[in-house]
Design a protein around this motif. Sequence first.
Motif, mmCIF file in Angstrom:
data_model
loop_
_atom_site.group_PDB
_atom_site.id
_atom_site.type_symbol
_atom_site.label_atom_id
_atom_site.label_comp_id
_atom_site.label_asym_id
_atom_site.label_seq_id
_atom_site.Cartn_x
_atom_site.Cartn_y
_atom_site.Cartn_z
ATOM 1 N N GLN A 99 3.929 -3.205 -6.724
ATOM 2 C CA GLN A 99 3.523 -4.319 -5.871
ATOM 3 C C GLN A 99 3.978 -4.118 -4.418
ATOM 4 O O GLN A 99 4.943 -3.416 -4.138
ATOM 5 C CB GLN A 99 4.044 -5.655 -6.414
ATOM 6 C CG GLN A 99 5.530 -5.892 -6.270
ATOM 7 C CD GLN A 99 6.355 -5.388 -7.426
ATOM 8 O OE1 GLN A 99 6.065 -4.375 -8.019
ATOM 9 N NE2 GLN A 99 7.425 -6.104 -7.741
ATOM 10 N N ALA A 100 3.246 -4.757 -3.509
ATOM 11 C CA ALA A 100 3.580 -4.728 -2.091
ATOM 12 C C ALA A 100 4.578 -5.837 -1.781
ATOM 13 O O ALA A 100 4.461 -6.948 -2.286
ATOM 14 C CB ALA A 100 2.323 -4.907 -1.249
ATOM 15 N N ILE A 154 14.040 2.668 0.773
ATOM 16 C CA ILE A 154 12.906 3.413 0.209
ATOM 17 C C ILE A 154 11.748 3.578 1.192
ATOM 18 O O ILE A 154 10.900 4.436 0.982
ATOM 19 C CB ILE A 154 12.398 2.796 -1.114
ATOM 20 C CG1 ILE A 154 11.785 1.414 -0.907
ATOM 21 C CG2 ILE A 154 13.502 2.765 -2.146
ATOM 22 C CD1 ILE A 154 11.095 0.873 -2.144
ATOM 23 N N GLY A 155 11.708 2.792 2.275
ATOM 24 C CA GLY A 155 10.656 2.930 3.273
ATOM 25 C C GLY A 155 9.270 2.881 2.648
ATOM 26 O O GLY A 155 9.006 2.073 1.776
ATOM 27 N N SER A 205 2.137 0.031 4.658
ATOM 28 C CA SER A 205 1.768 0.270 6.050
ATOM 29 C C SER A 205 2.929 0.797 6.879
ATOM 30 O O SER A 205 2.713 1.432 7.899
ATOM 31 C CB SER A 205 1.244 -1.017 6.682
ATOM 32 O OG SER A 205 2.297 -1.950 6.854
ATOM 33 N N GLY A 206 4.144 0.472 6.468
ATOM 34 C CA GLY A 206 5.299 0.843 7.271
ATOM 35 C C GLY A 206 5.522 -0.081 8.447
ATOM 36 O O GLY A 206 6.534 0.005 9.120
ATOM 37 N N PHE A 215 5.648 -2.628 2.288
ATOM 38 C CA PHE A 215 5.963 -1.398 1.597
ATOM 39 C C PHE A 215 5.738 -1.643 0.114
ATOM 40 O O PHE A 215 5.708 -2.777 -0.332
ATOM 41 C CB PHE A 215 7.391 -0.929 1.872
ATOM 42 C CG PHE A 215 8.467 -1.852 1.377
ATOM 43 C CD1 PHE A 215 9.188 -1.532 0.239
ATOM 44 C CD2 PHE A 215 8.773 -3.024 2.037
ATOM 45 C CE1 PHE A 215 10.191 -2.378 -0.221
ATOM 46 C CE2 PHE A 215 9.782 -3.869 1.593
ATOM 47 C CZ PHE A 215 10.489 -3.539 0.461
ATOM 48 N N LEU A 216 5.533 -0.575 -0.645
ATOM 49 C CA LEU A 216 5.261 -0.699 -2.066
ATOM 50 C C LEU A 216 6.466 -0.265 -2.877
ATOM 51 O O LEU A 216 7.170 0.672 -2.511
ATOM 52 C CB LEU A 216 4.059 0.161 -2.465
ATOM 53 C CG LEU A 216 2.746 -0.097 -1.766
ATOM 54 C CD1 LEU A 216 1.666 0.840 -2.298
ATOM 55 C CD2 LEU A 216 2.313 -1.530 -1.914
ATOM 56 N N LEU A 217 6.656 -0.951 -3.987
ATOM 57 C CA LEU A 217 7.665 -0.520 -4.957
ATOM 58 C C LEU A 217 7.028 0.553 -5.835
ATOM 59 O O LEU A 217 5.803 0.621 -5.969
ATOM 60 C CB LEU A 217 8.107 -1.696 -5.817
ATOM 61 C CG LEU A 217 8.868 -2.811 -5.108
ATOM 62 C CD1 LEU A 217 9.268 -3.886 -6.103
ATOM 63 C CD2 LEU A 217 10.087 -2.268 -4.379
#
Length: 66
Positions: free
Chosen positions: A32-33, A49-50, A56-57, A61-63
């Motif tokens: 998820q985002a 984790i960036g 998108s940064g 960010f996504l897990l």
Amino acid sequence: MAMHSNKNSVTGKLEDYTGGVIPFGRLLSYGQALNAVANPQYLRLYNIIGIQYGGSGMSNFLLPDT
């Protein structure tokens, strides 16, 4: 995934979990985002984790999908 460090966990650590209720300070990790701008509680996790798993940064960010 742990969001906060304490004596039993480290922020960003993936842990197996089979319970029915998500413990405080943990997130289920299913790709998820998350938005670190709108939700500052995710900022520490984002800093670790960036965009390694996507996002998108800029705001999200996504897990990992585990």
